[in-house]
Design an enzyme around this catalytic site. Structure first.
Site, PDB file in Angstrom:
ATOM      1  N   HIS A   1      -1.203  -1.263  -4.225  1.00 37.37           N
ATOM      2  CA  HIS A   1      -2.486  -0.897  -3.602  1.00 37.37           C
ATOM      3  C   HIS A   1      -2.542   0.617  -3.415  1.00 37.37           C
ATOM      4  CE1 HIS A   1      -6.025  -1.842  -1.059  1.00 37.37           C
ATOM      5  NE2 HIS A   1      -5.603  -0.874  -0.260  1.00 37.37           N
TER       6      HIS A   1
ATOM      7  N   MET B   1      -8.902   8.298  -0.597  1.00 44.14           N
ATOM      8  CA  MET B   1      -9.754   8.719   0.530  1.00 44.14           C
ATOM      9  C   MET B   1     -10.239  10.138   0.290  1.00 44.14           C
ATOM     10  SD  MET B   1      -7.583   7.340   3.765  1.00 44.14           S
ATOM     11  CE  MET B   1      -6.682   5.785   3.729  1.00 44.14           C
TER      12      MET B   1
ATOM     13  N   MET C   1     -12.048   4.569  -0.847  1.00 43.69           N
ATOM     14  CA  MET C   1     -12.728   4.854   0.421  1.00 43.69           C
ATOM     15  C   MET C   1     -13.384   6.216   0.257  1.00 43.69           C
ATOM     16  SD  MET C   1      -9.777   3.317   2.858  1.00 43.69           S
ATOM     17  CE  MET C   1      -8.620   3.415   1.507  1.00 43.69           C
TER      18      MET C   1
ATOM     19  N   SER D   1       0.840  -1.195   0.000  1.00 46.87           N
ATOM     20  CA  SER D   1       0.000   0.000   0.000  1.00 46.87           C
ATOM     21  C   SER D   1       0.873   1.243   0.000  1.00 46.87           C
ATOM     22  CB  SER D   1      -0.904   0.014   1.228  1.00 46.87           C
ATOM     23  OG  SER D   1      -1.503   1.288   1.344  1.00 46.87           O
TER      24      SER D   1
ATOM     25  N   ASP E   1      -6.921  -6.257   4.390  1.00 49.94           N
ATOM     26  CA  ASP E   1      -6.243  -4.954   4.367  1.00 49.94           C
ATOM     27  C   ASP E   1      -6.337  -4.331   5.752  1.00 49.94           C
ATOM     28  OD1 ASP E   1      -5.250  -2.445   3.771  1.00 49.94           O
ATOM     29  OD2 ASP E   1      -6.941  -1.842   2.509  1.00 49.94           O
TER      30      ASP E   1
ATOM     31  N   MET F   1     -11.877  -5.677   5.455  1.00 51.49           N
ATOM     32  CA  MET F   1     -11.011  -4.751   6.196  1.00 51.49           C
ATOM     33  C   MET F   1     -10.705  -5.339   7.571  1.00 51.49           C
ATOM     34  SD  MET F   1     -10.360  -2.175   4.235  1.00 51.49           S
ATOM     35  CE  MET F   1      -9.420  -1.292   5.480  1.00 51.49           C
TER      36      MET F   1
ATOM     37  N   ASP G   1      -4.701   3.721  -2.046  1.00 48.98           N
ATOM     38  CA  ASP G   1      -5.819   4.084  -1.165  1.00 48.98           C
ATOM     39  C   ASP G   1      -6.329   5.477  -1.503  1.00 48.98           C
ATOM     40  OD1 ASP G   1      -6.102   1.837   0.704  1.00 48.98           O
ATOM     41  OD2 ASP G   1      -4.037   2.316   1.260  1.00 48.98           O
TER      42      ASP G   1
ATOM     43  N   HIS H   1      -8.256   1.129  -4.082  1.00 50.98           N
ATOM     44  CA  HIS H   1      -9.203   0.930  -2.976  1.00 50.98           C
ATOM     45  C   HIS H   1      -9.888   2.265  -2.718  1.00 50.98           C
ATOM     46  CE1 HIS H   1      -9.626  -0.040   1.624  1.00 50.98           C
ATOM     47  NE2 HIS H   1     -10.785   0.050   1.022  1.00 50.98           N
TER      48      HIS H   1
HETATM   49  C1  DX5 Z   1      -6.346   1.755   5.551  1.00 52.48           C
HETATM   50  C2  DX5 Z   1      -5.916   1.431   4.149  1.00 52.48           C
HETATM   51  C3  DX5 Z   1      -4.817   0.454   4.079  1.00 52.48           C
HETATM   52  C4  DX5 Z   1      -3.520   0.899   4.712  1.00 52.48           C
HETATM   53  C5  DX5 Z   1      -2.939  -0.308   5.375  1.00 52.48           C
HETATM   54  O1  DX5 Z   1      -7.577   2.389   5.533  1.00 52.48           O
HETATM   55  O2  DX5 Z   1      -7.000   0.894   3.405  1.00 52.48           O
HETATM   56  O3  DX5 Z   1      -4.580   0.006   2.744  1.00 52.48           O
HETATM   57  O4  DX5 Z   1      -2.569   1.409   3.816  1.00 52.48           O
HETATM   58  O5  DX5 Z   1      -1.811   0.059   6.079  1.00 52.48           O
HETATM   59  P1  DX5 Z   1      -1.124  -0.963   7.116  1.00 52.48           P
HETATM   60  O6  DX5 Z   1      -0.700  -2.157   6.328  1.00 52.48           O
HETATM   61  O7  DX5 Z   1      -0.008  -0.163   7.673  1.00 52.48           O
HETATM   62  O8  DX5 Z   1      -2.181  -1.301   8.144  1.00 52.48           O
HETATM   63 ZN    ZN Z   2      -6.533  -0.037   1.460  1.00 51.29          ZN
END
Ligand code: DX5
Ligand code: ZN
Length: 227
Positions: free
Chosen positions: A30, A34, A65, A7, A172, A134, A32, A63
């Site tokens: 990956h 947001m 969010m 990620s 994740d 999650m 993220d 991903h």
């Molecule tokens: C959290 C993200 C994850 C995050 C995971 O909301 O969706 O993808 O990057 O990070 P680690 O592996 O550090 O928990």
């Molecule tokens: Zn994620």
């Protein structure tokens, strides 16, 4: 074989192309996304995904969010993502959205927050290429793994077997050398790792180590022995 998806939330955002290069050999990168509404954090959007897709050969696992994925997700396919995950809690029409993502040529994936059960979505699973469970509340990297999610991983793997689906099962949040084996034993086969990869001295080596741990743990697991 287990897939490891680093990620980039834990990477240096000013050097994303180099950070992708640092995890050469990973299955997916990956990403993220947001929006500060669905989760209390803000990261990146379509222009960054477009640039990153041009800058690396590693396919992008986006991903989302975000609120209103029905509106935005298709644009992430056009931006170059190979896999799109939307949250079921935010989607107005998850089946229609999954079909649209697939029709545009990407893999369609649906995510469940820790408080969202899998059972109401059993009939939707054939519409998906991947399901994301999650293992932290979404929003931030570096949180502690919620092992109370392990039964949900196991129940989801049972549903995949029951319907004989080609569905990847991703976890994740808090995935590391200390937790990945439990996830693999329970039935996960795609593993997102942020801090465990980018916090390591050699991120590419961390990816290989995680994959080896997951492969060993799943080799003897209940859900692979049946096949
Ligand atoms: C959290 C993200 C994850 C995050 C995971 O909301 O969706 O993808 O990057 O990070 P680690 O592996 O550090 O928990
Ligand atoms: Zn994620």
């Amino acid at each position: 074989m287990a897939q490891i998806n680093p990620s980039i939330l834990s990477a240096d955002f000013a050097r994303l192309a180099d950070e992708a290069e640092a995890v050469r050999g990973s299955d997916w990168l990956h990403v993220d996304v947001m929006d500060n509404h669905f989760v209390p954090n803000l990261t990146l959007g379509i222009p960054v995904v477009e640039s990153l897709a041009r800058a690396t050969d590693i396919p992008l696992d986006c991903h989302l969010m975000i609120e209103d994925p029905d509106r935005w997700a298709p644009q992430y396919v056009e931006a170059g993502a190979g896999s799109i995950t939307f949250h079921v809690e935010a989607a107005a029409a998850p089946v229609r959205l999954a079909r649209e993502i697939r029709a545009k040529g990407a893999r369609a994936s649906m995510a469940l927050k820790p408080g969202t059960p899998i059972e109401p979505y059993e009939d939707l699973l054939p519409e998906l290429d991947m399901l994301l469970i999650m293992t932290v509340e979404p929003g931030f990297g570096g949180q502690a793994f919620l092992d109370i999610m392990l039964p949900k991983i196991r129940r989801t793997r049972e549903l995949i077997a029951k319907h004989d689906l080609e569905l990847w099962l991703q976890v994740d949040g808090g995935v590391s050398a200390a937790t990945i084996e439990r996830c693999a034993e329970a039935g996960a086969d795609v593993f997102v790792a942020g801090s465990a990869v980018y916090g390591a001295e050699d991120p590419a080596l961390a990816v290989r180590n995680l994959r080896e741990l997951a492969d060993k743990a799943s080799a003897d697991a209940w859900w692979t022995c049946e096949h």
